[in-house]
Design an enzyme around this catalytic site. Sequence first.
Site, mmCIF file in Angstrom:
data_model
loop_
_atom_site.group_PDB
_atom_site.id
_atom_site.type_symbol
_atom_site.label_atom_id
_atom_site.label_comp_id
_atom_site.label_asym_id
_atom_site.label_seq_id
_atom_site.Cartn_x
_atom_site.Cartn_y
_atom_site.Cartn_z
ATOM 1 N N CYS A 1 -2.448 9.172 2.893
ATOM 2 C CA CYS A 1 -2.187 8.627 1.550
ATOM 3 C C CYS A 1 -3.309 8.989 0.596
ATOM 4 O O CYS A 1 -3.073 9.317 -0.553
ATOM 5 C CB CYS A 1 -2.001 7.121 1.616
ATOM 6 S SG CYS A 1 -3.412 6.260 2.327
ATOM 7 N N GLU B 1 0.877 -1.179 0.000
ATOM 8 C CA GLU B 1 0.000 0.000 0.000
ATOM 9 C C GLU B 1 0.907 1.219 0.000
ATOM 10 O O GLU B 1 1.501 1.564 1.020
ATOM 11 C CB GLU B 1 -0.889 0.004 1.261
ATOM 12 C CG GLU B 1 -1.802 -1.198 1.391
ATOM 13 C CD GLU B 1 -2.992 -1.157 0.436
ATOM 14 O OE1 GLU B 1 -3.125 -0.164 -0.316
ATOM 15 O OE2 GLU B 1 -3.757 -2.124 0.429
#
Length: 501
Positions: A285, A250
């Site tokens: 993010c 990720e």
Amino acid sequence: MTPDEQITEQMIVDGRRRGGVGWIERVNPARPDEIVGRVAEADADLARTAVAAAHRTFDGWAGTPAQERLAALHAAADRIETLVEDVAPVLCDELGKVIGDCRGEIRFAAITLRDMLGRAERILAEPRVVESEPRYLEIRQVPYGVVGAVTPWNAPVILALLKVAPALATGNTMVVKPSPVAPLAVTRVLAAIADELPAGVLNVVHGGAEVGRVITGDERVAKVAFTGGLATGRAIMRNAAATVKPLVLELGGNDAAILLDDVTLDDATVERLVHATFITTGQVCMAAKRILVHRSRYEEVLEAYRAVADKALVVGDPRDEATTIGPLALPATRTHIADLVERARRDGARVDDLGTVADPDLVERGWFLRPTVVTDVAADHPIVTTEQFGPTVPILPFDDVDEAVALANGDDLGLASSVWSANEEQALTVARRLRTGTTFVNTHNRSGMALDAPFGGRGLSGFGREYSDAGVREYLQSHAIHAPAPFRPGATDAGDAGYPA
Ligand code: NAD
């Protein structure tokens, strides 16, 4: 903080609290002259000891009836719920995240854990014998073994839980290495989980890149789950290649929010957009990192955005309930963002400060940065093309939807995106054209996340999924046991007819 108030956390190896070869100290980014606490630091040998404990424990944990495993993890979720008020201030002090969001992160960790347990219970109960006559086919879903998890600092508790919950529920054992930038709160939460489990099932070690390298390269680690930056993701992939480890990666994002010509600009909508950009001081993010607006609404959007942001963004002490913008976690990020903004200004962009400063003395001393919005900037400027990971956002106009889609997709990163429009059908049509793992409509960032939605990247934002059933299945692999019909007495299997004898 006085030395008495400073926090000390050990590592967790084979069910015991362990000291290390030294200490990693963490200062408070709002008050950098204050030490919040320290965690014991591992060297390579201690990291290997933790892997060995997880490896030794694997058969027993994988062989434990699923209901027993899940019951232990439900007990851990109960414990996490009781920790919210104690651990939230620790997270706030070590990271600079505002206190309400810290409580939210820890509560959400318990919610996520329970959600994952429910999914695991259902997935583990799926039938195994798919066929018995005329041929036999059994498809088992088995855990990998030891999962090595390496996690970042920006949402340290939840990003660890998203790996720990599904991996342990499905029978894997673990070694977790949190980021040294915010290791204190997550260690408390992981300790609460480890205390409900047999020794060695969940191990926690601290350190930087070297300890991460040992874990992600060890041949006894069967799978690696990583959240963090692209460069580290690449290094981990290379390191894991020697033993062909499957990975969940990720990585970062440069999310575009596309505002169509019929976007609704009421306060509630604009507030969602502002928070989508600036929550956790922009260090998320899946924050909206570039806003693309149809030219016919550009000036109107800028005005609404600045007006709402000026009210919503309060820079100050993250312990103060009224603050919405705390400091940056690292001085280097602060310098990086300030340089990006300065470069945009030098290159002719307009930079507007947003929000208010509640406590100028504190803001002067800590690693704070006033939020900004950048306009009149070229689409290929670094402030647009790179993940800023801080409190600034460029807003650019586009002339038609094709141009907006091309701009949004013209980036190798593919984490999330959003489309904003009063016409949901139209928004969905544009959404389907975006190359990201997630696209939101009329919202963005984590407040828009559904637990049923798989989350993860495309392209350079990585691969593998967290949340949802997909996030549980990441930690299971299939084992097909197959007795084809021609090899079973009296059976025939038409499916094999074309094969030569
Ligand atoms: P980072 O890559 O610097 O560090 C992440 C972790 O990797 C830390 O624990 C670090 O100690 C460890 N590490 C560093 N070098 C290593 C190596 N060579 N081998 C093994 N481990 C190593 O990232 P960060 O600064 O902590 O986090 C910020 C980044 O994370 C941003 O790019 C952000 O977008 C990304 N992020 C992604 C998601 C997502 O879900 N996609 C979520 C949060 C953050």
